[in-house]
Scaffold this motif. Sequence first.
Motif, mmCIF file in Angstrom:
data_model
loop_
_atom_site.group_PDB
_atom_site.id
_atom_site.type_symbol
_atom_site.label_atom_id
_atom_site.label_comp_id
_atom_site.label_asym_id
_atom_site.label_seq_id
_atom_site.Cartn_x
_atom_site.Cartn_y
_atom_site.Cartn_z
ATOM 1 N N UNK A 20 0.834 -1.201 0.000
ATOM 2 C CA UNK A 20 0.000 0.000 0.000
ATOM 3 C C UNK A 20 0.876 1.261 0.000
ATOM 4 N N UNK A 21 1.939 1.250 0.808
ATOM 5 C CA UNK A 21 2.847 2.400 0.831
ATOM 6 C C UNK A 21 3.485 2.623 -0.526
ATOM 7 N N UNK A 22 3.957 1.548 -1.124
ATOM 8 C CA UNK A 22 4.617 1.683 -2.424
ATOM 9 C C UNK A 22 3.635 2.200 -3.466
ATOM 10 N N UNK A 23 2.406 1.703 -3.415
ATOM 11 C CA UNK A 23 1.409 2.156 -4.388
ATOM 12 C C UNK A 23 1.075 3.633 -4.193
ATOM 13 N N UNK A 24 0.973 4.057 -2.943
ATOM 14 C CA UNK A 24 0.691 5.469 -2.681
ATOM 15 C C UNK A 24 1.833 6.337 -3.191
ATOM 16 N N UNK A 25 3.059 5.893 -2.943
ATOM 17 C CA UNK A 25 4.218 6.650 -3.412
ATOM 18 C C UNK A 25 4.247 6.730 -4.937
ATOM 19 N N UNK A 26 3.957 5.622 -5.598
ATOM 20 C CA UNK A 26 3.958 5.591 -7.054
ATOM 21 C C UNK A 26 2.877 6.499 -7.627
ATOM 22 N N UNK A 27 1.688 6.430 -7.031
ATOM 23 C CA UNK A 27 0.570 7.249 -7.501
ATOM 24 C C UNK A 27 0.874 8.730 -7.349
ATOM 25 N N UNK A 69 10.778 5.919 -12.959
ATOM 26 C CA UNK A 69 10.418 4.649 -13.596
ATOM 27 C C UNK A 69 9.111 4.107 -13.037
ATOM 28 N N UNK A 70 8.936 4.237 -11.729
ATOM 29 C CA UNK A 70 7.697 3.781 -11.104
ATOM 30 C C UNK A 70 6.510 4.602 -11.597
ATOM 31 N N UNK A 71 6.719 5.907 -11.768
ATOM 32 C CA UNK A 71 5.656 6.768 -12.280
ATOM 33 C C UNK A 71 5.298 6.384 -13.716
ATOM 34 N N UNK A 72 6.290 6.050 -14.511
ATOM 35 C CA UNK A 72 6.022 5.621 -15.882
ATOM 36 C C UNK A 72 5.254 4.305 -15.890
ATOM 37 N N UNK A 73 5.563 3.442 -14.937
ATOM 38 C CA UNK A 73 4.798 2.199 -14.810
ATOM 39 C C UNK A 73 3.344 2.498 -14.466
ATOM 40 N N UNK A 74 3.138 3.544 -13.675
ATOM 41 C CA UNK A 74 1.784 3.968 -13.333
ATOM 42 C C UNK A 74 1.049 4.461 -14.586
ATOM 43 N N UNK A 79 -2.932 3.310 -18.844
ATOM 44 C CA UNK A 79 -3.222 3.063 -20.252
ATOM 45 C C UNK A 79 -3.840 1.677 -20.434
ATOM 46 N N UNK A 80 -3.279 0.681 -19.769
ATOM 47 C CA UNK A 80 -3.820 -0.674 -19.860
ATOM 48 C C UNK A 80 -5.253 -0.732 -19.336
ATOM 49 N N UNK A 81 -5.494 -0.027 -18.243
ATOM 50 C CA UNK A 81 -6.835 0.003 -17.670
ATOM 51 C C UNK A 81 -7.823 0.649 -18.641
ATOM 52 N N UNK A 82 -7.402 1.753 -19.257
ATOM 53 C CA UNK A 82 -8.272 2.448 -20.192
ATOM 54 C C UNK A 82 -8.555 1.594 -21.420
ATOM 55 N N UNK A 83 -7.513 1.046 -22.028
ATOM 56 C CA UNK A 83 -7.726 0.259 -23.245
ATOM 57 C C UNK A 83 -8.506 -1.022 -22.950
ATOM 58 N N UNK A 84 -8.350 -1.571 -21.750
ATOM 59 C CA UNK A 84 -9.134 -2.751 -21.373
ATOM 60 C C UNK A 84 -10.623 -2.408 -21.336
ATOM 61 N N UNK A 85 -10.946 -1.226 -20.792
ATOM 62 C CA UNK A 85 -12.349 -0.797 -20.774
ATOM 63 C C UNK A 85 -12.848 -0.548 -22.192
ATOM 64 N N UNK A 86 -12.028 0.094 -23.009
ATOM 65 C CA UNK A 86 -12.439 0.384 -24.372
ATOM 66 C C UNK A 86 -12.634 -0.892 -25.179
ATOM 67 N N UNK A 87 -11.839 -1.909 -24.887
ATOM 68 C CA UNK A 87 -11.948 -3.172 -25.621
ATOM 69 C C UNK A 87 -13.278 -3.880 -25.362
ATOM 70 N N UNK A 88 -14.009 -3.447 -24.352
ATOM 71 C CA UNK A 88 -15.320 -4.035 -24.094
ATOM 72 C C UNK A 88 -16.343 -3.584 -25.135
ATOM 73 N N UNK A 89 -16.056 -2.475 -25.823
ATOM 74 C CA UNK A 89 -16.953 -2.008 -26.876
ATOM 75 C C UNK A 89 -16.781 -2.897 -28.102
ATOM 76 N N UNK A 136 9.689 6.365 -21.395
ATOM 77 C CA UNK A 136 8.492 7.175 -21.626
ATOM 78 C C UNK A 136 7.971 6.949 -23.038
ATOM 79 N N UNK A 137 8.893 6.865 -23.989
ATOM 80 C CA UNK A 137 8.486 6.606 -25.368
ATOM 81 C C UNK A 137 7.792 5.271 -25.521
ATOM 82 N N UNK A 138 8.182 4.292 -24.700
ATOM 83 C CA UNK A 138 7.574 2.966 -24.790
ATOM 84 C C UNK A 138 6.094 3.001 -24.430
#
Length: 207
Positions: A20-27, A69-74, A79-89, A136-138
């Motif tokens: 939870x701490x790591x996730x809060x820091x990353x966010x 790097x952790x922020x870029x992972x966020x 992006x994965x969360x968004x495209x996963x929702x969009x893929x439901x259409x 970031x480009x990735x």
Amino acid sequence: MLSIVSWVTNSAKPRARAADKRRRLTTEAARLLHERGVERTRLADVAQAADVPLGNVYYYFKTKDELVLAALSEHSAHLDELTCRLDQLPDPRDRLKALVEAWVDQREVAARHGCPTGTLAVELDKRADGTLDAEAGAVIRRLLEWAGQQFRALGLPGPDDLALTLVAAYQGMSLLANALRDPDIMARQGAGLLRWLDSLGAPDESA
């Protein structure tokens, strides 16, 4: 003596708290880096925003680069969360239009700070020890690949070029909205992108 269930539960608690701490820091790192940029964001700022003692930050992230790097992972996870929702259409065109609408929904944030990943990519590219700009480009490349898949599913020629046009338009309208502090630019340009998407593959009425 602790039961097996109690032992497992108790031993899992520290791991859960650490996660939870790591996730809060990353966010919070992702948010602050977007709002302030890399150079003006200190580890102490991230610790305060995440309500985590500064010493704990160094336990999870030894350097600011590791935090970036952790922020870029966020960003990648968002992006994965968004495209996963969009893929439901069911319709690829509707997925692309919903993507544009999601961008426009963030116009106030874009007008204040620009595109989260795009602005970070530009800043990282300017650093003398530029080692993180490719990361970031990735993230942007993954968006291009997803958009290309949608155009390909529509059977349109040049799907990768169409994806590049779409993402470049987003980066451009985000940049202008930020530079001019005008969120309406995102709304107007977004409406134009929706019309463009509707026109692709439509029969030529002038024929």
